[in-house]
Scaffold this motif. Structure first.
Motif, PDB file in Angstrom:
ATOM      1  N   LEU A   1     134.609  -3.359 -50.567  1.00 61.19           N
ATOM      2  CA  LEU A   1     134.769  -3.194 -49.123  1.00 61.19           C
ATOM      3  C   LEU A   1     136.241  -3.275 -48.726  1.00 61.19           C
ATOM      4  CD1 LEU A   1     131.938  -5.524 -47.754  1.00 61.19           C
ATOM      5  CD2 LEU A   1     131.835  -3.051 -48.141  1.00 61.19           C
ATOM      6  N   ALA A   2     136.578  -2.599 -47.639  1.00 58.47           N
ATOM      7  CA  ALA A   2     137.911  -2.726 -47.051  1.00 58.47           C
ATOM      8  C   ALA A   2     138.054  -4.151 -46.510  1.00 58.47           C
ATOM      9  CB  ALA A   2     138.088  -1.709 -45.923  1.00 58.47           C
ATOM     10  N   VAL A   3     139.277  -4.608 -46.364  1.00 61.23           N
ATOM     11  CA  VAL A   3     139.530  -5.975 -45.900  1.00 61.23           C
ATOM     12  C   VAL A   3     138.847  -6.223 -44.559  1.00 61.23           C
ATOM     13  CG1 VAL A   3     141.301  -7.609 -45.158  1.00 61.23           C
ATOM     14  CG2 VAL A   3     141.668  -6.232 -47.207  1.00 61.23           C
ATOM     15  N   TRP A   4     138.969  -5.302 -43.610  1.00 64.86           N
ATOM     16  CA  TRP A   4     138.350  -5.521 -42.298  1.00 64.86           C
ATOM     17  C   TRP A   4     136.837  -5.647 -42.438  1.00 64.86           C
ATOM     18  CZ3 TRP A   4     134.599  -2.677 -39.912  1.00 64.86           C
ATOM     19  CH2 TRP A   4     134.379  -1.371 -40.353  1.00 64.86           C
ATOM     20  N   GLN A   5     136.244  -4.881 -43.360  1.00 64.74           N
ATOM     21  CA  GLN A   5     134.800  -4.964 -43.568  1.00 64.74           C
ATOM     22  C   GLN A   5     134.405  -6.315 -44.161  1.00 64.74           C
ATOM     23  OE1 GLN A   5     134.568  -1.357 -45.951  1.00 64.74           O
ATOM     24  NE2 GLN A   5     133.297  -0.402 -44.365  1.00 64.74           N
ATOM     25  N   ARG A   6     135.179  -6.804 -45.133  1.00 61.59           N
ATOM     26  CA  ARG A   6     134.898  -8.113 -45.732  1.00 61.59           C
ATOM     27  C   ARG A   6     134.925  -9.213 -44.675  1.00 61.59           C
ATOM     28  NH1 ARG A   6     137.094  -8.492 -51.773  1.00 61.59           N
ATOM     29  NH2 ARG A   6     137.008  -6.290 -52.301  1.00 61.59           N
ATOM     30  N   LEU A   7     135.931  -9.157 -43.808  1.00 59.89           N
ATOM     31  CA  LEU A   7     136.047 -10.172 -42.756  1.00 59.89           C
ATOM     32  C   LEU A   7     134.908 -10.054 -41.750  1.00 59.89           C
ATOM     33  CD1 LEU A   7     139.907 -10.018 -42.216  1.00 59.89           C
ATOM     34  CD2 LEU A   7     138.611 -11.857 -43.311  1.00 59.89           C
ATOM     35  N   ASN A   8     134.568  -8.838 -41.370  1.00 56.28           N
ATOM     36  CA  ASN A   8     133.478  -8.603 -40.430  1.00 56.28           C
ATOM     37  C   ASN A   8     132.151  -9.099 -41.000  1.00 56.28           C
ATOM     38  OD1 ASN A   8     131.263  -6.414 -39.403  1.00 56.28           O
ATOM     39  ND2 ASN A   8     132.753  -6.887 -37.800  1.00 56.28           N
TER      40      ASN A   8
END
Length: 140
Positions: free
Chosen positions: A18-25
Motif C-alpha cells: 500500500l501507499a503510505v497514505w493508504q497504510r495510515l488511513n
C-alpha cells in the motif's frame, strides 16, 4: 506498562504494497474498530497539560503495527475465524467509498473468500493474538 502487562494484545496488520497514505488511513480506521469493540474499560481518562487544557482520552494499551503480503493477510483472517476472534477489516474497495454505509456495502457485496483484504485489526487474549499473528513482521 508494556504490551505483556495487559490481558489482551491489540494489533493492526496492513498490506505491504500500500501507499503510505493508504497504510495510515487503514491503520486509523482499524484502530477505531478495535476501540469500538473494546468498550469503555479500554479507554483511559482525558489528558491534561500543565495549563489544565484537556485533551481526548486514548486507548490504554499499546497497539502493535505489522505488515505483510496479501496472501498472509488471508491466512490471518482464516486463523482469526478458526479461533473465533472478531477482527476489524479493511478491503481495497473501501478506498473508493466516502462513507461508512458505502464501506459496509462494499464488504457485504463480496464473499469472504474473495475479499481483497488490505488490513486487519484485532484485540484478543495474547495466546490467540500470537497464534493469529505468527509469521508477520512489525511495520518498518
Amino acid at each position: 506498562m508494556g504490551v505483556t502487562d495487559f490481558d489482551t494484545k491489540a494489533a493492526i496488520v496492513v498490506r505491504d504494497d500500500l501507499a503510505v497514505w493508504q497504510r495510515l488511513n487503514v491503520t486509523a480506521f482499524l484502530t477505531s474498530g478495535i476501540v469500538a469493540a473494546a468498550g469503555a474499560g479500554a479507554i483511559g481518562d482525558p489528558y491534561l497539560d500543565a495549563d489544565d487544557r484537556e485533551y481526548l482520552p486514548l486507548l490504554v494499551q499499546p497497539v502493535l503495527i505489522f505488515e505483510t503480503d496479501a496472501q498472509r493477510l488471508r491466512t490471518l483472517l482464516e486463523r482469526a475465524e478458526r479461533r473465533e476472534v472478531r477482527v476489524a477489516l479493511y478491503t481495497s474497495e473501501m478506498f473508493s467509498t466516502g462513507n461508512d454505509s458505502d464501506n459496509r456495502a462494499a464488504v457485504r457485496a463480496v464473499p469472504t473468500a474473495d475479499l481483497d483484504v488490505v488490513g486487519l485489526g484485532l484485540r484478543a487474549p495474547h495466546r490467540d493474538a500470537d497464534a493469529i499473528l505468527r509469521g508477520v513482521s512489525r511495520h518498518g
